[in-house]
Enzyme design. Structure first.
Site: not given
Ligand code: GDP
Ligand code: IMO
Ligand code: MG
Length: 429
Positions: A13, A38, A223, A16, A40-41
């Protein structure tokens, strides 16, 4: 022939999805090489917000071919739900290609994921419950179902029968659940086959040919380094290779073709699920909740509140080493607005001894207490900054300090969720 890898440098998270989307219009292929739904982007483009799970974030860039590599585990219902959702919003998903060698998540994998977590009780991992671990376990046990198996009903039936022979013993005798019928699984999988067929390809060959033509291939990790099954905080990890090495095995692209590795790192740290997290804030003074609220730190996949803490430089250095990071993208700097001083973990105290790098053993990492250095904060809103010089001096100093501590240069800075809310210091491609 440039192949560029994007990896998470912390516990996931990091942003990416936004980074991949940012480069999407300039690359020819975006490949997801590990994990499944698993992930979430969240990608924000103007007024539109997209939550992607299984599909590579490059799907939002017209002109870019999104690829689901062999290292991914595919839940077919989720795949088509996600495609339908995007198509309903006018996104063209017609170019998507899926590896014939990717493994398929079946209903019994989801069931086993959930019952195993319940069985583990206080030792649970906190998985997403999507069947990821059991599907990868079957792959390693050579009991998995691959995408290509769906094109040969006889083979598919044999494989499902083989897998269920063992699974049904476990489900009924250990977990007291009902046995699963072979037909139920086979019929469900076959119900997707006509729609799936035109998307399936030898994706390793397709990517190889693209690189031969000098096209740019972006490999997008799900991840992160510390959730990687080998290099993460095992057993509190996911079940795939989320690091640069996994980009090769999970796509069929050779290591010699990778020219750039971009590590995505948040200006603080978060974690979802169980496992060690030295800089975690337990809210004696409300800082953890402030980071959570300001950063919107709630899981894109499960909606769980993310655990929040300060930036941890030893884990960033560890990610730089394991992945060969050439450039960091520092995300969410804007979230740190409003603190008078910002702690950064520079080393650990492990049972009274200073440890400068990632401890060797899990026990030591569990005992690691952060040793902090403090940096002056800022109170200005950063969301409109587009040049490094637009940032307040203390924010610039914070970025430069993290760069010094983290083992690679910082080439871009996120100041908001939108594509445009990015300060670029060095071109990433
Ligand atoms: P990922 O799994 O690595 O793709 O990241 P996620 O999307 O799960 O979580 C990142 C969150 O931060 C998302 O809600 C993005 O919209 C938000 N985000 C990404 N870059 C920035 C930033 O520079 N500033 C802020 N405030 N939010 C950001
Ligand atoms: P992105 O791509 C954050 C965590 C789960 C759990 C562990 C194992 O959005 O960064 P799983 O269901 O993969 O067997 O769970 O990994 N986990 C993540 N945490 N971001 C993710 O993906 C994750 N994908 C799995 O919360 O601790
Ligand atoms: Mg994510």
């Amino acid at each position: 022939m440039p192949a560029v890898v994007i990896v998470g440098a912390q516990w996931g998270d990091e942003g990416k999805g936004k980074a991949t989307d940012l480069l999407g219009s300039r690359v020819d292929h975006v490949v997801k090489f590990n994990g499944g739904n698993n992930a979430g982007h969240t990608v924000v483009i103007g007024d539109e917000k997209y939550a992607l799970h299984l599909l590579p974030s490059g799907i939002l860039s017209p002109g870019c071919t999104p690829v689901i590599g062999n290292g991914v585990v595919v839940d077919l219902s989720v795949l088509f739900e996600e495609i339908d959702g995007l198509q309903a919003r006018g996104i063209d998903t017609g170019k998507l290609r899926i590896s014939a060698n990717a493994h398929v998540i079946a209903d019994y994998h989801r069931t086993l994921d959930k019952v195993t977590e319940r069985f583990l009780g206080s030792r649970k991992i906190g998985t997403t419950g999507r069947g990821i671990g059991p599907t990868y376990a079957d792959k390693m046990n050579r009991l998995g179902i691959r995408v290509q198996d769906l094109f040969d009903e006889k083979i598919l039936r044999q494989k499902v029968e083989g897998a269920l022979e063992l699974k049904n013993q476990i489900l009924t005798k250990i977990y007291n659940r009902r046995a699963v019928a072979v037909d139920e699984i086979v019929d469900e999988l076959l119900s997707h086959v006509d729609r799936l067929r035109p998307m399936v390809a030898d994706t390793a060959l397709l990517l190889h040919e693209a690189l031969e033509r000098d096209e740019i291939v972006l490999l997008e990790a799900g991840q992160a380094n510390l959730l990687d099954v080998d290099h993460g905080t095992y057993p509190f990890v996911t079940s795939s290779s989320a690091t640069t090495g996994g980009a090769c095995t999970g796509s069929g692209i050779a290591p010699t073709q990778i020219t750039r590795v971009i590590g995505i790192v948040k200006a603080y740290a978060t974690r979802v699920g169980e496992g060690p997290f030295p800089t975690e804030l337990f809210d004696d003074d409300g800082d953890g909740e402030r980071l959570r609220v300001n950063g919107g730190e709630f899981g894109t996949t499960t909606g769980r509140p993310r655990r929040c803490g300060w930036y941890d430089a030893p884990i960033a250095r560890y990610a730089a080493r394991i992945n060969g990071v050439t450039d960091f993208v520092l995300t969410k700097l804007d979230v740190l607005t409003g603190w008078d001083r910002i702690p950064v973990c520079v080393a650990y105290d492990v049972d009274g001894e200073r440890v400068d790098e990632m401890p060797t053993t899990q026990t030591d990492f569990h005992h690691a207490k952060p040793i902090y250095e403090y940096f002056d904060g800022w109170h200005e809103d950063l969301s409109a900054c587009r040049e490094f010089s637009d940032l307040p001096q203390t924010a610039q100093d914070y970025v430069r300090a993290l760069e010094k501590l983290s083992g690679a240069r910082i080439s871009a800075i996120g100041v908001g969720p939108d594509r445009e809310q990015t300060v670029v210091l060095h071109d990433l491609l």
